[in-house]
Design an enzyme around this catalytic site. Structure first.
Site, PDB file in Angstrom:
ATOM      1  N   GLY A  47       0.849  -1.186   0.000  1.00  0.00           N
ATOM      2  CA  GLY A  47       0.000   0.000   0.000  1.00  0.00           C
ATOM      3  C   GLY A  47       0.879   1.228   0.000  1.00  0.00           C
ATOM      4  CD  GLN A  52       4.007   5.844   2.324  1.00  0.00           C
ATOM      5  OE1 GLN A  52       2.988   5.275   1.957  1.00  0.00           O
ATOM      6  NE2 GLN A  52       5.086   5.175   2.725  1.00  0.00           N
ATOM      7  CB  CYS A 100       6.482   2.026   6.634  1.00  0.00           C
ATOM      8  SG  CYS A 100       5.852   3.535   5.880  1.00  0.00           S
ATOM      9  CG  LEU A 101       6.900   1.270   0.453  1.00  0.00           C
ATOM     10  CD1 LEU A 101       6.179   1.665  -0.833  1.00  0.00           C
ATOM     11  CD2 LEU A 101       7.884   0.137   0.191  1.00  0.00           C
ATOM     12  CG  HIS A 142       0.840   1.032   7.557  1.00  0.00           C
ATOM     13  ND1 HIS A 142       1.956   0.592   8.233  1.00  0.00           N
ATOM     14  CD2 HIS A 142       1.306   1.841   6.563  1.00  0.00           C
ATOM     15  CE1 HIS A 142       3.039   1.137   7.682  1.00  0.00           C
ATOM     16  NE2 HIS A 142       2.672   1.901   6.672  1.00  0.00           N
ATOM     17  CD  GLU A 143      -0.502   2.154   3.140  1.00  0.00           C
ATOM     18  OE1 GLU A 143      -0.051   3.314   3.016  1.00  0.00           O
ATOM     19  OE2 GLU A 143       0.236   1.153   3.205  1.00  0.00           O
ATOM     20  CG  HIS A 146       1.382   6.774   5.644  1.00  0.00           C
ATOM     21  ND1 HIS A 146       2.659   7.164   5.987  1.00  0.00           N
ATOM     22  CD2 HIS A 146       1.455   5.447   5.387  1.00  0.00           C
ATOM     23  CE1 HIS A 146       3.460   6.108   5.932  1.00  0.00           C
ATOM     24  NE2 HIS A 146       2.754   5.055   5.573  1.00  0.00           N
TER      25      HIS A 146
HETATM   26 NI    NI Z   1       3.662   3.168   5.337  1.00  0.00          NI
END
Ligand code: NI
Length: 170
Positions: A47, A52, A100-101, A142-143, A146
């Protein structure tokens, strides 16, 4: 491909509260979604949230069939979710490992609600709602975090359960 650079923890955009999307079906929104999807795929994520890639709007995309980062996880259908709302169902909380990216190379044990209902808008501005549990519910939480400037390390209860994936797996 329109892969974008993924901002990393510490970048001020990741700490901001993102703004609602006001206009649907625009070229700008459709380009943003392409960039997000491409970046997520190239980076191997499950995701990604618009902040991000440096866009402070309430837009997330997620979904995968199988993912090397989470080999045990059941598939989640590919979803575009705009201006999301989450309603938790029950009070069951589960701990599971997340990455997480924006926090590359690291993993942490994060408590999340096990069941929820989420709602929001599609790319065309069509309202929808959906029930989710387990990993699907975790990805949504999680998304959406953000969009409120929250990264998963901020939710870890015990920092002994936070570290570099290579070291944790060794
Ligand atoms: Ni993330």
């Amino acid at each position: 491909m329109a892969e974008k650079k993924v901002l990393r923890m510490g970048h001020p955009i990741l700490r901001k509260t993102a703004q609602n999307v006001e206009e649907f079906g625009t070229a700008a929104l459709s380009q943003l979604l392409i960039d997000m999807e491409d970046t997520m795929k190239v980076e191997g994520g499950v995701g990604i949230a618009a902040p991000q890639i440096g866009v402070s709007l309430r837009v997330v995309v997620f979904g995968f069939k199988n993912n090397a980062r989470y080999p045990e996880a059941s598939p989640v259908p590919f979803t575009v979710l705009i201006n999301p709302k989450i309603e938790f169902i029950g009070d069951e909380i589960e701990d599971e490992w997340e990455g997480c990216l924006s926090v590359p190379g690291m993993r942490g044990l994060v408590p999340r609600h096990r069941r929820l209902k989420y709602s929001g808008y599609s790319e065309k501005g069509v309202f929808f709602e959906k029930y989710a549990e387990d990993f699907h519910a975790r990805v949504v939480q999680h998304e959406c975090d953000h969009l409120d400037g929250i990264l998963y390390p901020m939710r870890i209860k015990n920092l002994l359960s936070f570290g570099y994936a290579e070291e944790l797996e060794a």
